[in-house]
Design an enzyme around this catalytic site. Structure first.
Site, mmCIF file in Angstrom:
data_model
loop_
_atom_site.group_PDB
_atom_site.id
_atom_site.type_symbol
_atom_site.label_atom_id
_atom_site.label_comp_id
_atom_site.label_asym_id
_atom_site.label_seq_id
_atom_site.Cartn_x
_atom_site.Cartn_y
_atom_site.Cartn_z
ATOM 1 N N HIS A 159 -13.337 -5.408 -10.216
ATOM 2 C CA HIS A 159 -11.919 -5.033 -10.248
ATOM 3 C C HIS A 159 -11.575 -3.645 -9.725
ATOM 4 C CE1 HIS A 159 -11.097 -8.673 -12.413
ATOM 5 N NE2 HIS A 159 -12.021 -8.368 -13.304
ATOM 6 N N HIS A 212 -13.212 -5.616 -19.397
ATOM 7 C CA HIS A 212 -12.577 -6.879 -19.013
ATOM 8 C C HIS A 212 -11.156 -6.608 -18.545
ATOM 9 C CE1 HIS A 212 -11.545 -11.132 -19.052
ATOM 10 N NE2 HIS A 212 -10.461 -10.827 -19.735
ATOM 11 N N LYS A 231 -13.864 -17.761 -6.550
ATOM 12 C CA LYS A 231 -13.108 -17.383 -7.749
ATOM 13 C C LYS A 231 -11.624 -17.618 -7.475
ATOM 14 C CE LYS A 231 -12.641 -13.716 -11.162
ATOM 15 N NZ LYS A 231 -12.991 -12.352 -11.540
#
Length: 144
Positions: free
Chosen positions: A36, A136, A63
């Protein structure tokens, strides 16, 4: 004079107990960054997404959605502290928006080659933290 192996054994056993959580946390943080984080994006178009997703090994299988955050590691990590607020049960929301690029799979098959569409935006981001480290990214949150 001989030294008993007990003190060395104690240090070794304590090392096994204390070190693994730190290593696991760092592995989760490194995975978060790999998936990310992109401080200085180049282009932020469909080609950018296709290139980044492949480079970050997020294309086997393809993904569906992945967001890249364009900020500093320090600013992203600060969301886990004073630059973020509690959000939901285990998440934190940034107090200010970040530049992001969201890559959405546009192909029919989950197998490579993967095609992606880019969406550029500034938005508040939601992350989960462990011991002060981002681990996350919540893809489901889209700020108003």
């Amino acid at each position: 004079m001989t030294m008993s192996p007990c003190p060395l054994l104690l240090v070794f056993v304590l090392g096994l107990v204390v070190i693994p959580p730190t290593l696991a946390q760092n592995e989760r943080y490194e995975k978060f960054l790999r998936q990310h984080y992109d401080a200085k994006p180049n282009g932020r178009d469909d080609r950018y997404c296709e290139s980044m997703m492949k480079e970050r090994k997020l294309t086997s299988p393809c993904k569906d959605v992945n967001t890249f955050i364009h900020g500093t590691k320090k600013n992203i990590r600060a969301i886990c502290g004073k630059k973020g607020s509690p959000y939901g049960e285990n998440f934190r929301i940034s107090n200010s928006p970040f530049q992001i690029t969201t890559c959405t799979h546009s192909g029919a098959s989950p197998r490579p080659p993967c095609g992606y569409r880019a969406f550029k935006d500034f938005r508040y981001i939601v992350i989960a933290c462990e011991d002060g480290w981002p681990v996350h990214f919540d893809e489901s949150f889209i700020s108003p």
